[in-house]
Design a protein around this motif. Sequence first.
Motif, PDB file in Angstrom:
ATOM      1  N   VAL A 143       0.881  -1.250  -0.017  1.00 27.52           N
ATOM      2  CA  VAL A 143       0.070  -0.125   0.149  1.00 27.52           C
ATOM      3  C   VAL A 143       0.835   1.258  -0.144  1.00 27.52           C
ATOM      4  O   VAL A 143       1.599   1.393   1.053  1.00 27.52           O
ATOM      5  CB  VAL A 143      -0.926   0.045   1.257  1.00 27.52           C
ATOM      6  N   LEU A 144       0.684   1.876  -1.025  1.00 28.90           N
ATOM      7  CA  LEU A 144       1.387   3.230  -1.256  1.00 28.90           C
ATOM      8  C   LEU A 144       0.867   4.647  -0.693  1.00 28.90           C
ATOM      9  O   LEU A 144      -0.343   4.400  -0.884  1.00 28.90           O
ATOM     10  CB  LEU A 144       1.865   3.479  -2.914  1.00 28.90           C
ATOM     11  N   GLN A 145       1.540   5.170   0.074  1.00 28.32           N
ATOM     12  CA  GLN A 145       0.835   6.505   0.625  1.00 28.32           C
ATOM     13  C   GLN A 145       1.115   7.785  -0.107  1.00 28.32           C
ATOM     14  O   GLN A 145       2.228   7.917  -0.655  1.00 28.32           O
ATOM     15  CB  GLN A 145       1.221   6.658   2.306  1.00 28.32           C
ATOM     16  N   LEU A 146       0.021   8.764  -0.081  1.00 28.18           N
ATOM     17  CA  LEU A 146       0.271   9.987  -0.805  1.00 28.18           C
ATOM     18  C   LEU A 146       1.067  10.798   0.282  1.00 28.18           C
ATOM     19  O   LEU A 146       0.763  11.024   1.581  1.00 28.18           O
ATOM     20  CB  LEU A 146      -0.718  10.563  -1.370  1.00 28.18           C
ATOM     21  N   SER A 147       1.906  11.749  -0.094  1.00 26.25           N
ATOM     22  CA  SER A 147       2.380  12.752   0.774  1.00 26.25           C
ATOM     23  C   SER A 147       1.127  13.871   0.810  1.00 26.25           C
ATOM     24  O   SER A 147       0.393  13.732  -0.012  1.00 26.25           O
ATOM     25  CB  SER A 147       3.608  13.501   0.493  1.00 26.25           C
ATOM     26  N   PRO A 148       0.941  14.766   2.003  1.00 27.18           N
ATOM     27  CA  PRO A 148      -0.006  15.711   1.954  1.00 27.18           C
ATOM     28  C   PRO A 148       0.053  16.231   0.703  1.00 27.18           C
ATOM     29  O   PRO A 148      -0.703  17.015   0.280  1.00 27.18           O
ATOM     30  CB  PRO A 148       0.420  16.352   3.277  1.00 27.18           C
ATOM     31  N   GLU A 149       1.218  16.861   0.295  1.00 33.78           N
ATOM     32  CA  GLU A 149       1.472  17.854  -0.786  1.00 33.78           C
ATOM     33  C   GLU A 149       0.907  16.911  -2.176  1.00 33.78           C
ATOM     34  O   GLU A 149       0.142  17.529  -3.093  1.00 33.78           O
ATOM     35  CB  GLU A 149       2.850  18.355  -1.146  1.00 33.78           C
ATOM     36  N   ALA A 150       1.129  15.580  -2.321  1.00 31.89           N
ATOM     37  CA  ALA A 150       0.602  14.815  -3.346  1.00 31.89           C
ATOM     38  C   ALA A 150      -0.697  14.984  -3.375  1.00 31.89           C
ATOM     39  O   ALA A 150      -1.634  14.731  -4.512  1.00 31.89           O
ATOM     40  CB  ALA A 150       1.361  13.597  -3.326  1.00 31.89           C
ATOM     41  N   GLY A 151      -1.324  14.659  -2.206  1.00 31.21           N
ATOM     42  CA  GLY A 151      -2.680  14.343  -2.047  1.00 31.21           C
ATOM     43  C   GLY A 151      -3.572  15.744  -2.232  1.00 31.21           C
ATOM     44  O   GLY A 151      -4.405  15.862  -3.219  1.00 31.21           O
ATOM     45  N   SER A 152      -2.734  16.864  -2.163  1.00 28.88           N
ATOM     46  CA  SER A 152      -3.599  18.194  -2.288  1.00 28.88           C
ATOM     47  C   SER A 152      -3.480  18.314  -3.836  1.00 28.88           C
ATOM     48  O   SER A 152      -4.590  19.024  -4.453  1.00 28.88           O
ATOM     49  CB  SER A 152      -2.739  19.325  -1.838  1.00 28.88           C
ATOM     50  N   ALA A 153      -2.265  17.887  -4.477  1.00 28.57           N
ATOM     51  CA  ALA A 153      -2.543  18.231  -5.995  1.00 28.57           C
ATOM     52  C   ALA A 153      -3.375  17.222  -6.647  1.00 28.57           C
ATOM     53  O   ALA A 153      -3.997  17.768  -7.614  1.00 28.57           O
ATOM     54  CB  ALA A 153      -0.937  17.627  -6.503  1.00 28.57           C
ATOM     55  N   LEU A 154      -3.529  15.891  -6.218  1.00 30.88           N
ATOM     56  CA  LEU A 154      -4.802  15.173  -6.578  1.00 30.88           C
ATOM     57  C   LEU A 154      -6.057  15.786  -6.610  1.00 30.88           C
ATOM     58  O   LEU A 154      -7.011  15.796  -7.430  1.00 30.88           O
ATOM     59  CB  LEU A 154      -4.892  13.849  -6.060  1.00 30.88           C
ATOM     60  N   ILE A 155      -6.542  16.705  -5.371  1.00 32.07           N
ATOM     61  CA  ILE A 155      -7.630  17.181  -5.068  1.00 32.07           C
ATOM     62  C   ILE A 155      -7.807  18.477  -5.971  1.00 32.07           C
ATOM     63  O   ILE A 155      -9.021  18.546  -6.741  1.00 32.07           O
ATOM     64  CB  ILE A 155      -7.795  17.665  -3.810  1.00 32.07           C
ATOM     65  N   THR A 156      -6.742  18.978  -6.357  1.00 40.11           N
ATOM     66  CA  THR A 156      -6.798  20.160  -7.264  1.00 40.11           C
ATOM     67  C   THR A 156      -7.074  19.743  -8.655  1.00 40.11           C
ATOM     68  O   THR A 156      -7.878  20.373  -9.290  1.00 40.11           O
ATOM     69  CB  THR A 156      -5.449  21.144  -7.277  1.00 40.11           C
ATOM     70  N   PHE A 157      -6.460  18.405  -8.880  1.00 42.34           N
ATOM     71  CA  PHE A 157      -6.842  17.946 -10.328  1.00 42.34           C
ATOM     72  C   PHE A 157      -8.505  17.394 -10.223  1.00 42.34           C
ATOM     73  O   PHE A 157      -9.175  17.842 -11.299  1.00 42.34           O
ATOM     74  CB  PHE A 157      -6.004  16.721 -10.472  1.00 42.34           C
ATOM     75  N   GLU A 158      -8.874  17.107  -9.241  1.00 44.21           N
ATOM     76  CA  GLU A 158     -10.368  16.432  -9.137  1.00 44.21           C
ATOM     77  C   GLU A 158     -11.282  17.688  -9.084  1.00 44.21           C
ATOM     78  O   GLU A 158     -12.167  17.645 -10.045  1.00 44.21           O
ATOM     79  CB  GLU A 158     -10.436  15.943  -7.714  1.00 44.21           C
ATOM     80  N   GLU A 159     -10.894  18.888  -8.562  1.00 41.28           N
ATOM     81  CA  GLU A 159     -11.664  20.219  -8.859  1.00 41.28           C
ATOM     82  C   GLU A 159     -11.591  20.678 -10.194  1.00 41.28           C
ATOM     83  O   GLU A 159     -12.753  21.246 -10.580  1.00 41.28           O
ATOM     84  CB  GLU A 159     -11.027  21.018  -7.760  1.00 41.28           C
ATOM     85  N   ARG A 160     -10.470  20.473 -10.724  1.00 40.40           N
ATOM     86  CA  ARG A 160     -10.380  21.021 -12.219  1.00 40.40           C
ATOM     87  C   ARG A 160     -11.360  19.988 -12.971  1.00 40.40           C
ATOM     88  O   ARG A 160     -12.198  20.338 -14.062  1.00 40.40           O
ATOM     89  CB  ARG A 160      -9.201  20.995 -12.838  1.00 40.40           C
ATOM     90  N   MET A 161     -11.467  18.972 -12.686  1.00 41.95           N
ATOM     91  CA  MET A 161     -11.887  17.965 -13.583  1.00 41.95           C
ATOM     92  C   MET A 161     -13.497  17.847 -13.617  1.00 41.95           C
ATOM     93  O   MET A 161     -14.432  17.670 -14.386  1.00 41.95           O
ATOM     94  CB  MET A 161     -11.365  16.338 -13.156  1.00 41.95           C
ATOM     95  N   GLU A 162     -14.171  17.924 -12.336  1.00 43.49           N
ATOM     96  CA  GLU A 162     -15.503  17.829 -11.817  1.00 43.49           C
ATOM     97  C   GLU A 162     -16.511  18.631 -12.996  1.00 43.49           C
ATOM     98  O   GLU A 162     -17.356  17.946 -13.406  1.00 43.49           O
ATOM     99  CB  GLU A 162     -15.624  18.156 -10.486  1.00 43.49           C
ATOM    100  N   PRO A 163     -16.064  20.098 -13.274  1.00 41.56           N
ATOM    101  CA  PRO A 163     -17.041  20.825 -14.043  1.00 41.56           C
ATOM    102  C   PRO A 163     -17.022  20.172 -15.623  1.00 41.56           C
ATOM    103  O   PRO A 163     -18.060  20.234 -16.316  1.00 41.56           O
ATOM    104  CB  PRO A 163     -16.477  22.111 -13.941  1.00 41.56           C
ATOM    105  N   GLN A 164     -16.008  19.623 -16.119  1.00 42.09           N
ATOM    106  CA  GLN A 164     -15.786  18.786 -17.262  1.00 42.09           C
ATOM    107  C   GLN A 164     -16.631  17.773 -17.246  1.00 42.09           C
ATOM    108  O   GLN A 164     -16.894  17.197 -18.534  1.00 42.09           O
ATOM    109  CB  GLN A 164     -14.476  18.588 -17.617  1.00 42.09           C
ATOM    110  N   LEU A 165     -17.283  17.241 -16.331  1.00 40.81           N
ATOM    111  CA  LEU A 165     -17.942  15.847 -16.196  1.00 40.81           C
ATOM    112  C   LEU A 165     -19.473  16.128 -16.613  1.00 40.81           C
ATOM    113  O   LEU A 165     -20.402  15.402 -16.742  1.00 40.81           O
ATOM    114  CB  LEU A 165     -17.933  15.289 -15.021  1.00 40.81           C
ATOM    115  N   ARG A 166     -19.864  17.512 -16.599  1.00 45.00           N
ATOM    116  CA  ARG A 166     -21.272  17.893 -16.652  1.00 45.00           C
ATOM    117  C   ARG A 166     -21.987  17.621 -17.822  1.00 45.00           C
ATOM    118  O   ARG A 166     -20.996  17.486 -19.133  1.00 45.00           O
ATOM    119  CB  ARG A 166     -21.471  19.360 -16.367  1.00 45.00           C
ATOM    120  N   ALA A 167     -23.020  16.789 -17.959  1.00 44.30           N
ATOM    121  CA  ALA A 167     -23.749  16.334 -19.119  1.00 44.30           C
ATOM    122  C   ALA A 167     -23.916  17.425 -20.153  1.00 44.30           C
ATOM    123  O   ALA A 167     -23.723  17.437 -21.335  1.00 44.30           O
ATOM    124  CB  ALA A 167     -24.900  15.896 -18.893  1.00 44.30           C
TER     125      ALA A 167
END
Length: 430
Positions: free
Chosen positions: A253-277
């Motif tokens: 089991v690989l863990q994310l550093s806090p900074e890596a986790g934050s980078a992934l959340i930023t990506f998730e926030e960028r992606m979410e509006p693009q998923l709108r139908a």
Amino acid sequence: MVRVRGRWYEPTNLYVVVALPPANRKSAVFSAMTGPLYEAEKHLANEAAGRIVEAELTRKMTQEAADKAATRAAGADGPERDNLVAEAIDLAQQAEALTVPPRPRLLADDSTPETVTSLMAEQGGRLAVMSAEGGIFDIIAGRYSGAANMEVFLKGHAGDRLKVDRRNREEFMEAPALTMGLAVQPSVLEDIGKNRGFDGRGLLARFLYALPESLVGYRKIGPAPVPETVAARYERNVMALTLSLAERAEPEVLQLSPEAGSALITFEERMEPQLRAKGGKLGHVGKWAGKLVGTAARVAGLLHVAAHLEDGYAKPIEPSTMTAAIEVADYFADHALSVFDLMGADAAQARAQSLLEVLRSNGWDTVSRRDLFAKLSRSEFPTVADMEPAVALLEEHGYLRIHTPPRTGKRGRPPAPRYLIHPQVREGQA
């Protein structure tokens, strides 16, 4: 696997398809990329050969001893018979308990879903299907069985528990991990796009697609080969990583550093509006795009262990690694749009394109619904209702506007809606 956050874990196996026309030397590149895996498989098989022979011989001898004890017990009487029966039972149980380890396998190619399932079960739930052809899609669709069977490919990607109970076999995998790497021609993607069962069950949404531009006709003749030191290092590292994981029964089991986790959340926030139908760049491929954040986490895990061959399991994934993984995810997102368009997976988009061509060719300022429908192909638009989603998509993107004329005050039906066409469509500029 990668622990994203909370109880969200992503295994690091991927399904990847690269599509290129003939003569692009796919097979040569595919062979170079997968060669170290076959070498690792051969190494593991040679190492296990002695253990397999020893286990087979021990089991055979124990079974023969049990059979002889059973024969002696059958011909004995009294207390001697009881002792011999007990001895025969003990030997039979020992023979049954002896397990012959399977020959190590890392890779499969032209295999049926049933064979893939059995191989995975034998190998502790892990296997890779690697092929320079696209025949595996025909096999999944039921080339040999007459019925589609994609259960192992769906659960093998997600890591969902898989249990097979059939008359002649029983197999169980707690967390199957299947990898797929395919190099195919674009026509294969067109064909699988026509199989609605693949899309309906979500199989197409599990693949990462690359559709590079063909360089045939523009290639440099006699290019410099890959430097020998680079090729040797690639082979050595892939073999070392594969062999280091081969004997592990449980996933790391690989863990994310806090900074890596934050980078992934930023990506998730960028992606979410693009998923709108409506209005989302990736809304029409939502099944696929909805998995992209998890894909980025998987890729980050792979990049991490590749960069830290010896001690990667003890270190958290760094933010620079996550940034690189997100860049890879963005690459696949751009290619997915092209591939799903090629596969015709979005019927509304394809119909909207056909409708736009009719608007361009007729040069209308405005047109009624009836007159527009009369110009459309009945094979693509059997009814007016089939036209509406395409009209809505064109209106959403500004190619036309629905206009309902005001009532005149006279009795009878209200005026039918008309479509006002954007001037650039009429002038062929849109």
